[in-house]
Enzyme design. Structure first.
Site, mmCIF file in Angstrom:
data_model
loop_
_atom_site.group_PDB
_atom_site.id
_atom_site.type_symbol
_atom_site.label_atom_id
_atom_site.label_comp_id
_atom_site.label_asym_id
_atom_site.label_seq_id
_atom_site.Cartn_x
_atom_site.Cartn_y
_atom_site.Cartn_z
ATOM 1 N N VAL A 69 -6.566 8.176 13.366
ATOM 2 C CA VAL A 69 -5.152 8.448 13.653
ATOM 3 C C VAL A 69 -4.239 7.570 12.810
ATOM 4 O O VAL A 69 -4.545 6.390 12.550
ATOM 5 C CB VAL A 69 -4.890 8.180 15.165
ATOM 6 C CG1 VAL A 69 -3.412 8.296 15.479
ATOM 7 C CG2 VAL A 69 -5.696 9.158 16.026
ATOM 8 N N ALA A 128 -17.849 -6.990 13.893
ATOM 9 C CA ALA A 128 -17.214 -7.462 15.134
ATOM 10 C C ALA A 128 -16.595 -6.273 15.872
ATOM 11 O O ALA A 128 -16.861 -6.050 17.059
ATOM 12 C CB ALA A 128 -16.149 -8.517 14.837
ATOM 13 N N TYR A 129 -15.780 -5.508 15.153
ATOM 14 C CA TYR A 129 -15.047 -4.411 15.800
ATOM 15 C C TYR A 129 -15.982 -3.318 16.326
ATOM 16 O O TYR A 129 -15.869 -2.899 17.487
ATOM 17 C CB TYR A 129 -14.043 -3.804 14.810
ATOM 18 C CG TYR A 129 -13.258 -2.650 15.377
ATOM 19 C CD1 TYR A 129 -12.249 -2.871 16.312
ATOM 20 C CD2 TYR A 129 -13.520 -1.337 14.987
ATOM 21 C CE1 TYR A 129 -11.526 -1.815 16.847
ATOM 22 C CE2 TYR A 129 -12.801 -0.278 15.516
ATOM 23 C CZ TYR A 129 -11.803 -0.520 16.432
ATOM 24 O OH TYR A 129 -11.100 0.528 16.965
ATOM 25 N N GLY A 130 -16.915 -2.833 15.500
ATOM 26 C CA GLY A 130 -17.801 -1.735 15.930
ATOM 27 C C GLY A 130 -18.565 -2.091 17.202
ATOM 28 O O GLY A 130 -18.482 -1.393 18.217
ATOM 29 N N ASN A 136 -6.055 0.297 26.400
ATOM 30 C CA ASN A 136 -5.899 0.771 25.023
ATOM 31 C C ASN A 136 -5.802 -0.367 24.007
ATOM 32 O O ASN A 136 -6.166 -0.204 22.852
ATOM 33 C CB ASN A 136 -4.629 1.635 24.955
ATOM 34 C CG ASN A 136 -4.159 1.877 23.542
ATOM 35 O OD1 ASN A 136 -4.695 2.732 22.832
ATOM 36 N ND2 ASN A 136 -3.160 1.113 23.103
ATOM 37 N N THR A 191 -10.439 -8.723 8.406
ATOM 38 C CA THR A 191 -11.276 -7.943 7.475
ATOM 39 C C THR A 191 -11.325 -8.645 6.120
ATOM 40 O O THR A 191 -11.609 -8.034 5.093
ATOM 41 C CB THR A 191 -10.727 -6.502 7.322
ATOM 42 O OG1 THR A 191 -9.327 -6.577 7.045
ATOM 43 C CG2 THR A 191 -10.971 -5.678 8.565
ATOM 44 N N ASP A 243 -0.567 -9.842 27.960
ATOM 45 C CA ASP A 243 -1.494 -10.249 26.901
ATOM 46 C C ASP A 243 -2.887 -10.216 27.514
ATOM 47 O O ASP A 243 -3.199 -11.029 28.400
ATOM 48 C CB ASP A 243 -1.138 -11.659 26.414
ATOM 49 C CG ASP A 243 -2.071 -12.144 25.311
ATOM 50 O OD1 ASP A 243 -3.191 -11.593 25.163
ATOM 51 O OD2 ASP A 243 -1.702 -13.087 24.602
HETATM 52 N N1 LIG Z 1 -6.085 4.438 14.905
HETATM 53 C C1 LIG Z 1 -7.311 4.966 14.872
HETATM 54 O O1 LIG Z 1 -7.668 5.714 13.929
HETATM 55 C C2 LIG Z 1 -8.296 4.682 15.974
HETATM 56 C C3 LIG Z 1 -9.591 5.221 15.866
HETATM 57 C C4 LIG Z 1 -10.507 5.005 16.891
HETATM 58 C C5 LIG Z 1 -10.122 4.273 18.001
HETATM 59 N N2 LIG Z 1 -8.864 3.745 18.080
HETATM 60 C C6 LIG Z 1 -8.527 2.985 19.290
HETATM 61 O O2 LIG Z 1 -7.277 3.415 19.807
HETATM 62 C C7 LIG Z 1 -6.608 2.317 20.440
HETATM 63 C C8 LIG Z 1 -5.210 2.183 19.858
HETATM 64 O O3 LIG Z 1 -5.335 1.998 18.464
HETATM 65 P P1 LIG Z 1 -4.081 1.983 17.478
HETATM 66 O O4 LIG Z 1 -4.548 2.493 16.160
HETATM 67 O O5 LIG Z 1 -2.885 2.580 18.146
HETATM 68 O O6 LIG Z 1 -3.897 0.394 17.341
HETATM 69 P P2 LIG Z 1 -2.668 -0.477 16.831
HETATM 70 O O7 LIG Z 1 -1.618 0.354 16.178
HETATM 71 O O8 LIG Z 1 -3.281 -1.602 16.071
HETATM 72 O O9 LIG Z 1 -2.076 -1.006 18.234
HETATM 73 C C9 LIG Z 1 -2.842 -1.873 19.007
HETATM 74 C C10 LIG Z 1 -2.033 -2.261 20.233
HETATM 75 O O10 LIG Z 1 -2.789 -3.247 20.945
HETATM 76 C C11 LIG Z 1 -1.932 -4.342 21.177
HETATM 77 N N3 LIG Z 1 -2.644 -5.599 21.381
HETATM 78 C C12 LIG Z 1 -3.423 -6.284 20.499
HETATM 79 N N4 LIG Z 1 -3.854 -7.419 21.069
HETATM 80 C C13 LIG Z 1 -3.348 -7.448 22.328
HETATM 81 C C14 LIG Z 1 -3.414 -8.380 23.397
HETATM 82 N N5 LIG Z 1 -4.090 -9.538 23.307
HETATM 83 N N6 LIG Z 1 -2.782 -8.078 24.559
HETATM 84 C C15 LIG Z 1 -2.089 -6.932 24.677
HETATM 85 N N7 LIG Z 1 -1.942 -6.036 23.687
HETATM 86 C C16 LIG Z 1 -2.573 -6.298 22.520
HETATM 87 C C17 LIG Z 1 -1.000 -4.393 19.982
HETATM 88 O O11 LIG Z 1 0.131 -5.201 20.248
HETATM 89 P P3 LIG Z 1 1.030 -5.842 19.047
HETATM 90 O O12 LIG Z 1 1.974 -4.759 18.602
HETATM 91 O O13 LIG Z 1 1.709 -6.980 19.726
HETATM 92 O O14 LIG Z 1 0.081 -6.248 17.962
HETATM 93 C C18 LIG Z 1 -0.675 -2.906 19.875
HETATM 94 O O15 LIG Z 1 0.274 -2.553 20.846
HETATM 95 C C19 LIG Z 1 -7.488 1.083 20.205
HETATM 96 O O16 LIG Z 1 -8.275 0.819 21.344
HETATM 97 C C20 LIG Z 1 -8.357 1.488 19.031
HETATM 98 O O17 LIG Z 1 -9.590 0.801 18.992
HETATM 99 C C21 LIG Z 1 -7.946 3.936 17.106
#
Ligand SMILES: NC(=O)c1ccc[n+]([C@@H]2O[C@H](COP(=O)([O-])OP(=O)(O)OC[C@H]3O[C@@H](n4cnc5c(N)ncnc54)[C@H](OP(=O)(O)O)[C@@H]3O)[C@@H](O)[C@H]2O)c1
Length: 242
Positions: free
Chosen positions: A198, A164-166, A89, A96, A62
């Site tokens: 994605v 917050a996120y941006g 990652n 939101t 975590d």
């Molecule tokens: N999807 C997109 O279009 C997109 C676009 C731009 C950038 N990104 C970036 O790509 C990366 C992956 O995104 P994604 O879309 O795959 O996100 P996602 O599906 O929301 O997955 C996020 C991951 O982070 C984990 N996580 C959250 N809080 C955590 C914590 N405190 N400790 C450890 N793990 C934690 C989640 O675990 P749980 O399963 O336990 O919640 C999950 O495994 C992120 O950095 C995101 O900002 C994504």
């Protein structure tokens, strides 16, 4: 573990792009430490990768907990002895709910929570794992990849207004350059990437782009040649403006 096997740790690797990065690194021959805050979800992800032939083990991690991060570093040290690639990652997008991330009604508790995971989490994990990276051994080509977003680009300003996120990704980009400068006289290349829009739980699986396609740029930065860039921000198209 053999001297030639390289080890990679991916945070938030139980699903989405993180799982795809873990799978891609395993395909490239890395032993992959599958970081997940939920032990059962991490174990299931590592098991699914092993079923595909990968060398993978789960690590309870975590990123918001100093204790969890320290324990994860011990687990990686015990199981692999060292680390060659770290991919930060994990992230949260933050609430939101109506107004929560509107700058004019911004909920500062949401900002704190998002920074704690997306920025401070990266610092916690990086600093705990850095001693396991081969800082003096160029031959092992150590790499740190921070998964960011064009939503953090002050030039592009993509996506919805999420105050917050941006900005959390803007700060992650800034931190990436600080780490790159600090580690300039080591073989560790530190860079940030944007995976693109994605299909994951975060985006409601709306986009056509697959997690594997999103993972590609992180894999490229994780396997850069030794004369590769330091402190840059990249996507599939090349350099992303800050
Ligand atoms: N999807 C997109 O279009 C997109 C676009 C731009 C950038 N990104 C970036 O790509 C990366 C992956 O995104 P994604 O879309 O795959 O996100 P996602 O599906 O929301 O997955 C996020 C991951 O982070 C984990 N996580 C959250 N809080 C955590 C914590 N405190 N400790 C450890 N793990 C934690 C989640 O675990 P749980 O399963 O336990 O919640 C999950 O495994 C992120 O950095 C995101 O900002 C994504």
């Amino acid at each position: 573990m053999s001297e030639t096997t390289k080890t990679a740790l991916v945070t938030g690797a139980n699903k989405g792009i993180g799982l795809a990065i873990a799978r891609g690194l395993a395909d490239l021959g890395f032993t992959v430490a599958v970081g997940a805050r939920d032990e059962a979800r991490g174990a299931a992800a590592a098991e699914s990768l092993r079923a595909e032939g990968a060398r993978a083990f789960a690590v309870a991690l975590d990123v918001t907990s100093e204790e969890s991060v320290a324990a994860a570093a011990r687990t990686v040290a015990e199981k692999a002895g060292r680390l060659d690639v770290l991919v930060n990652n994990a992230r949260i997008s933050g609430s939101t709910e109506e107004g929560a991330q509107d700058p004019v009604t911004l909920d500062l508790d949401v900002v704190r929570a998002v920074l704690d995971t997306n920025v401070f989490g990266v610092v916690r994990v990086t600093n705990a794992l850095l001693p396991l990276l081969p800082l003096l051994r160029r031959a092992r080509s150590p790499r740190i990849v921070n998964v960011s977003s064009t939503m953090g680009s002050l030039t592009l300003r993509t996506g919805p207004v999420l105050a917050a996120y941006g900005p959390s990704k803007t700060m992650l980009n800034a931190l990436t350059t600080q780490y790159a400068r600090r580690l300039a006289d080591t073989p560790v290349l530190v860079n940030a990437c944007c995976p693109g829009w994605v299909a994951t739980d975060f985006t409601g699986h709306e986009p056509d782009r697959t997690p594997a396609e999103g993972a590609a740029i992180a894999l490229r930065l994780a396997t850069l040649p030794d004369d590769g860039p330091r402190g840059g921000f990249f996507d599939d198209g090349g350099v992303v403006p800050w």
